[in-house]
Write an enzyme that holds these catalytic residues in place. Structure first.
Site, PDB file in Angstrom:
ATOM      1  N   THR A  12       4.661  -6.195 -10.752  1.00 59.82           N
ATOM      2  CA  THR A  12       4.074  -7.478 -10.347  1.00 59.82           C
ATOM      3  C   THR A  12       2.768  -7.785 -11.086  1.00 59.82           C
ATOM      4  O   THR A  12       2.085  -6.889 -11.570  1.00 59.82           O
ATOM      5  CB  THR A  12       3.779  -7.477  -8.839  1.00 59.82           C
ATOM      6  OG1 THR A  12       2.959  -6.329  -8.546  1.00 59.82           O
ATOM      7  CG2 THR A  12       5.048  -7.404  -8.035  1.00 59.82           C
ATOM      8  N   GLY A  53      14.561  -8.101  -7.226  1.00 66.17           N
ATOM      9  CA  GLY A  53      13.512  -7.755  -6.276  1.00 66.17           C
ATOM     10  C   GLY A  53      13.429  -8.735  -5.134  1.00 66.17           C
ATOM     11  O   GLY A  53      14.193  -8.674  -4.173  1.00 66.17           O
ATOM     12  N   CYS A 112       1.567   0.291 -10.088  1.00 64.56           N
ATOM     13  CA  CYS A 112       1.370  -0.298  -8.782  1.00 64.56           C
ATOM     14  C   CYS A 112      -0.040  -0.860  -8.696  1.00 64.56           C
ATOM     15  O   CYS A 112      -1.015  -0.131  -8.856  1.00 64.56           O
ATOM     16  CB  CYS A 112       1.576   0.718  -7.671  1.00 64.56           C
ATOM     17  SG  CYS A 112       1.352  -0.009  -6.047  1.00 64.56           S
ATOM     18  N   ASN A 142      11.583   6.017  -7.135  1.00 64.79           N
ATOM     19  CA  ASN A 142      10.352   5.517  -7.720  1.00 64.79           C
ATOM     20  C   ASN A 142       9.212   6.438  -7.290  1.00 64.79           C
ATOM     21  O   ASN A 142       9.034   6.701  -6.104  1.00 64.79           O
ATOM     22  CB  ASN A 142      10.098   4.077  -7.259  1.00 64.79           C
ATOM     23  CG  ASN A 142       8.871   3.469  -7.905  1.00 64.79           C
ATOM     24  OD1 ASN A 142       7.744   3.770  -7.519  1.00 64.79           O
ATOM     25  ND2 ASN A 142       9.076   2.612  -8.891  1.00 64.79           N
ATOM     26  N   GLY A 153       8.704 -12.829  -7.710  1.00 60.53           N
ATOM     27  CA  GLY A 153       9.510 -14.016  -7.433  1.00 60.53           C
ATOM     28  C   GLY A 153       9.646 -14.914  -8.648  1.00 60.53           C
ATOM     29  O   GLY A 153       9.137 -14.630  -9.747  1.00 60.53           O
ATOM     30  N   ASN A 173       6.165   4.918 -11.382  1.00 58.40           N
ATOM     31  CA  ASN A 173       5.387   3.727 -11.088  1.00 58.40           C
ATOM     32  C   ASN A 173       3.963   3.955 -11.549  1.00 58.40           C
ATOM     33  O   ASN A 173       3.140   4.477 -10.802  1.00 58.40           O
ATOM     34  CB  ASN A 173       5.440   3.434  -9.585  1.00 58.40           C
ATOM     35  CG  ASN A 173       4.595   2.241  -9.201  1.00 58.40           C
ATOM     36  OD1 ASN A 173       4.004   1.592 -10.065  1.00 58.40           O
ATOM     37  ND2 ASN A 173       4.532   1.950  -7.919  1.00 58.40           N
ATOM     38  N   GLY A 203       0.803  -1.222   0.000  1.00 55.79           N
ATOM     39  CA  GLY A 203       0.000   0.000   0.000  1.00 55.79           C
ATOM     40  C   GLY A 203       0.832   1.266   0.000  1.00 55.79           C
ATOM     41  O   GLY A 203       0.433   2.275   0.607  1.00 55.79           O
ATOM     42  N   ILE A 246       9.072  -6.080 -15.705  1.00 55.39           N
ATOM     43  CA  ILE A 246       7.703  -5.625 -15.459  1.00 55.39           C
ATOM     44  C   ILE A 246       7.474  -5.430 -13.950  1.00 55.39           C
ATOM     45  O   ILE A 246       8.258  -5.904 -13.135  1.00 55.39           O
ATOM     46  CB  ILE A 246       6.663  -6.662 -15.999  1.00 55.39           C
ATOM     47  CG1 ILE A 246       7.047  -8.119 -15.688  1.00 55.39           C
ATOM     48  CG2 ILE A 246       6.536  -6.579 -17.489  1.00 55.39           C
ATOM     49  CD1 ILE A 246       6.911  -8.603 -14.366  1.00 55.39           C
TER      50      ILE A 246
END
Lengths: 313, 268
Positions: free
Chosen positions: A198, A270, A136, A105, A222, A133, A78, A196
């Site tokens: 997520t 990441g 998000c 960012n 991941g 960003n 958030g 990219i």
């Protein structure tokens, strides 16, 4: 004395004077503002991308914010951050003393907010660049810029007009045509794209009969997303003329090399930073070793764009 | 204090109580000063897992070169850890976070529910070493799931079980409630356990006018990095907003926690 072939040059150029000593960057949200994670070898890094920063401080989402999924993790933090004034006043002066560029960012829920944040950071010593960003997935309106080429271009153009800093636009994969969005932000003045962010996903606690993440959905990162991210980079590298920074599920030197061969100019790490703080150094050294092994002296020799593949099946 | 990734060898593996595993590892050289209540992030190589697993050190003996972890199997990561055997190497990141504040000379009561007891052998040992009087209250479902009182030498140990197979039949919070009457003020309370147990304990504290600042809680929340970068381990702060369990905790004073929000959405 080492020959050039034994000490390959890992420098990369992301445009508008943003030259990095290494193609290994730590991704936004996985390295805070660069003051934590002393375990990470800074010498291996080309740059740090900060946590997503907004005009005003954000407390972030109520817990539960993260969940592990097969070979991946979901997060819905958030945009918890101290706000751009704190970043400019407190963090940037410290960054200015480092030999490692920090890219901020930038996040927002309106064009005006993005512009206000970018304006506040323009010319601030210690800020080496901006990463926009527009993707998000955790703040409802944040998604809208990145999924529409027109809106993505609008916010990029507006930010471009108020900053001289190198401007990277971070693309969301939650779209039908990521190339169309990339072309639009290139035309609007982006110096590079990172790809990219997520993927939107979720996990459900079957015992409690509710989503694990308090907001219901979260961003999946991941190893689970690596093949998806790699394909996005492969597509983008062939279609845009600005550098593509590859990000998504890179865990090993081999993963990073796949992105570089696919046409990425640099890579961002990441989730792996949470698991193996030594990964940045291993990936840096693994890229160097590969260059030596293949007799390459320049990072620009890595992409395999000339290899023909069946593009339609 | 140095936080580092370090290899550690499994020296012993045992079952300290039903359903739990205790791994004794070689003490990471970087972690000479593990504070009672601090934790480590243990890397796991189970298929399809990705994150490290956070575990408080049950006890730490740097001079003897040994450190212990007690845990139960709740998923694939802990199952993988539980399957490690003598001679296997593990990858530890730590010590991390803030442990319990053991300063002072007042009597201390340690209240442990379920696997929450895993943090207390080292805590009790450190309290006793400081010459403090220590009472341990331990609750579990059955007698077999209690950590033996011999693990708390020098402490006065009382137990409660849900089925009455040992000690008081009922909750460990009942034990605390009975003990706490007439003691308000002048004691330090250190606790770890499921959220419903913790909130029940806080209710008792309110009723008995025990200041929440006298209670220290070892929190368990879902955790990503353990080092303050992912912001995933947020817990509700009494002053509004959130603190990070990994950096501001895991051991925090109960008056810093917004207990109304702790009742919803947290793993018990």
């Amino acid at each position: 004395m080492a020959s050039m072939a034994e000490r390959p040059d890992l420098k990369v150029d992301l445009g508008r004077g943003l030259h990095l000593r290494s193609p290994v960057i730590v991704a936004s949200g996985t390295f805070g503002y660069g003051f934590d994670a002393p375990q990470v070898d800074r010498a291996a890094l080309g740059a740090i991308v900060s946590k997503g920063t907004t005009l005003r401080p954000h407390e972030g989402n109520a817990p539960i914010r993260i969940a592990e999924t097969p070979s991946g993790m979901l997060n819905a933090i958030g945009l918890q951050n101290p706000g751009v004034d704190h970043v400019a006043h407190v963090y940037a002066p410290q960054w200015a003393t480092w030999d490692l560029p920090v890219i901020v960012n930038v996040a927002g829920d309106s064009v005006d907010e993005y512009v206000a944040v970018a304006r506040r950071l323009n010319g601030v010593p210690g800020v080496a660049g901006l990463e926009l960003n527009i993707s998000c997935p955790n703040v409802q309106s944040g998604l809208q810029f990145g999924v529409d080429p027109v809106l993505a271009a609008e916010v990029t153009h507006a930010v471009r007009a108020v900053t001289e800093l190198p401007l990277i636009v971070k693309l969301t994969p939650n779209v039908t045509d990521i190339v169309a969005v990339a072309r639009a932000v290139e035309d609007a003045g982006a110096d590079a794209v990172s790809a990219i962010n997520t993927y939107v996903g979720m996990a459900i606690d079957v015992r409690r009969r509710r989503p694990i993440i308090s907001r219901g959905s979260g961003g999946l990162s991941g190893a689970a997303i690596k093949p998806l991210a790699l394909h996005a980079v492969w597509q983008l590298a062939a279609e845009v003329h600005i550098p593509v920074v590859g990000v998504g599920g890179i865990m090993t030197p081999g993963d990073a090399l796949e992105f570089l061969l696919a046409g990425a100019t640099a890579v961002q790490l990441g989730t792996v930073n949470y698991v193996r703080p030594q990964a940045a150094a291993e990936i840096h050294d693994g890229i160097a070793a590969y260059m030596v092994q293949h007799g390459l002296t320049d990072m620009r020799a890595l992409p395999i764009r000339s290899v023909s593949v069946l593009t339609h099946v | 204090m140095s936080i580092a990734v370090a290899p550690a060898v499994v020296l012993e593996r045992s079952v300290p109580m039903a359903g739990a595993v205790e791994l004794v590892l070689s003490h990471p050289p970087s972690a000479v000063a593990v504070g009672p209540g601090q934790f480590f992030q243990l890397a796991v190589s189970a298929p399809h897992t990705i994150l490290r697993r956070p575990y408080s050190a049950a006890w730490s003996d740097p001079a003897g070169g040994r450190i212990g972890f007690i845990f139960n199997v709740v998923g694939t990561g802990s199952a993988w850890l539980a399957a490690r055997d003598e001679g296997d190497e593990l990858d530890l990141l730590g010590p991390l976070g803030r442990g319990f504040d053991l300063e002072g000379q007042r009597p201390a009561i340690c209240v442990a529910g379920g696997l929450g007891v895993a943090v207390f052998p080292g805590v009790v040992q450190a309290l006793i070493a400081r010459g403090r009087n220590v009472i341990v209250l331990q609750g579990a479902r059955t007698a077999a799931q209690l950590l033996p009182a011999s693990r708390f030498p020098g402490a006065d140990v009382h137990v409660a079980t849900d089925d009455g197979s040992a000690g008081h039949r009922g909750s460990v919070v009942d034990l605390f409630s009975n003990l706490g009457e007439g003691q308000s003020g002048g004691i330090d309370i250190l606790t770890c356990g499921p959220t419903p147990m913790l909130t029940a304990l806080i209710d008792v504290a309110h009723r008995q006018a025990i200041p929440l600042s006298d209670i220290q809680v070892a929190l368990e929340t879902p955790m990503g990095c353990g080092i303050g970068t992912c912001l995933g381990c947020a817990a509700p702060r009494a002053a509004g907003g959130y603190f990070l369990t990994c950096q501001d905790g895991p051991c925090v004073r109960a008056d810093r926690i917004e207990w109304e929000l702790m009742t919803d959405g947290f793993h018990g």
